[in-house]
Scaffold this active site. Structure first.
Site, short mmCIF file in Angstrom:
data_model
loop_
_atom_site.label_atom_id
_atom_site.label_comp_id
_atom_site.label_asym_id
_atom_site.label_seq_id
_atom_site.Cartn_x
_atom_site.Cartn_y
_atom_site.Cartn_z
N GLU A 19 -3.70 2.02 -7.33
CA GLU A 19 -4.11 3.17 -6.54
C GLU A 19 -3.14 4.32 -6.77
O GLU A 19 -2.07 4.36 -6.14
CB GLU A 19 -4.10 2.83 -5.04
CG GLU A 19 -5.05 1.74 -4.62
CD GLU A 19 -5.39 1.84 -3.13
OE1 GLU A 19 -6.57 1.97 -2.81
OE2 GLU A 19 -4.47 1.79 -2.29
N HIS A 65 0.84 -1.20 0.00
CA HIS A 65 0.00 0.00 0.00
C HIS A 65 0.88 1.25 0.00
O HIS A 65 1.92 1.28 0.65
CB HIS A 65 -0.94 0.00 1.21
CG HIS A 65 -2.01 1.05 1.08
ND1 HIS A 65 -1.79 2.37 1.38
CD2 HIS A 65 -3.29 0.97 0.63
CE1 HIS A 65 -2.90 3.05 1.13
NE2 HIS A 65 -3.83 2.23 0.68
P1 13P Z 1 -9.53 6.60 -0.24
O1 13P Z 1 -10.68 5.77 -0.73
O2 13P Z 1 -9.80 7.25 1.09
O3 13P Z 1 -9.05 7.55 -1.28
O4 13P Z 1 -8.32 5.58 0.04
C1 13P Z 1 -7.98 4.66 -0.93
C2 13P Z 1 -7.05 3.66 -0.34
O5 13P Z 1 -5.91 3.97 -0.04
C3 13P Z 1 -7.55 2.32 -0.12
O6 13P Z 1 -6.51 1.44 0.19
#
Ligand code: 13P
Length: 238
Positions: free
Chosen positions: A157, A88
């Site tokens: 992400e 992450h």
């Molecule tokens: P948000 O949905 O708060 O932008 O976070 C995304 C995230 O990092 C999920 O792992």
């Protein structure tokens, strides 16, 4: 579809219990066949999830031992946890995890047969440097990762979209997902400012097999709404 809620360092044990009761009963009552995974903080792990998978947001790659402040396999086994988030961006950027450490973690938990939700994504300056720089950056996040691991789920992400309310365009999401798809047949999730208002549109994009949701998933009713949206798409596609 695969729907994941990442609580990060939010919610107490009590709050998580109440949340799980809502999501569990929603999934059961609506006979949801999509995969639902919740990543609560360690302090809120429980023994008895039924319709929803419980995963951890991190763990140390060892059975047990002298790793002060860490949680290892022995503790996860006690809670029957077999799902983990690795790579992450908050662990890469805030906690300083290197690709080498991440790859070591991946190898250990893959060896133990965990479902691994592996995260990749670029910071804003890389996105602004253009498509080639972006894909080279994401490619470097696969170093040491077995993209053929059968229980692998990949989450794209973009760092600049996490917790900011900013979301890439549909074309940008599809372009990155298509290039990841060329390397692996693992399911691909999108994460970064996903909420009830945009989840269904994102899940309908090509090569998007689900979402990894942070802040918007802290509301059990909003998360259930996103699960319902996924089910609507899945049913439509059958
Ligand atoms: P948000 O949905 O708060 O932008 O976070 C995304 C995230 O990092 C999920 O792992």
């Amino acid at each position: 579809m695969i729907l994941c809620a990442n609580f990060k360092a939010n919610k107490t044990r009590q709050e998580t219990r109440a949340y799980m009761a809502v999501v569990e009963s929603f999934v059961f009552a609506n006979e949801i066949r999509d995969t639902v995974i919740v990543f609560p903080p360690f302090t809120a792990l429980e023994h008895d999830p039924r319709n929803v998978l419980i995963g951890v947001q991190n763990a140390y790659p060892a059975l047990k031992g002298a790793f002060t402040g860490e949680i290892t396999l022995e503790q996860l086994d006690e809670f029957d946890v077999k799902t983990i988030l690795i790579g992450h961006s908050e662990r890469r950027h805030i906690l300083g995890e290197t690709q080498e450490e991440i790859a070591q973690k991946f190898r250990f938990f893959a060896q133990e047969g965990f479902v691994i939700v592996y995260c990749v994504g670029e910071p804003l300056e890389v996105r602004e440097a253009g498509d080639e720089a972006l894909m080279a950056y994401v490619d470097a996040q696969y170093v040491g990762i077995d993209l053929t691991y059968p229980d692998l789920i990949i989450a794209y992400e973009p760092v600049w979209a996490i917790g900011t309310g900013l979301v890439p365009t549909n074309d940008q999401i599809q372009a990155v997902h298509a290039s990841i798809r060329a390397k692996t047949s693992a399911p691909l999730l999108y994460g970064g400012s996903v909420k009830v208002e945009n989840a269904q549109e994102i899940m309908a994009l090509s090569n998007v097999d689900g979402v990894l949701v942070g802040s918007a998933a802290l509301s059990a009713s909003d998360f259930c709404e996103m699960i319902a949206q996924a089910t609507e798409l899945t049913t439509k596609g059958e």
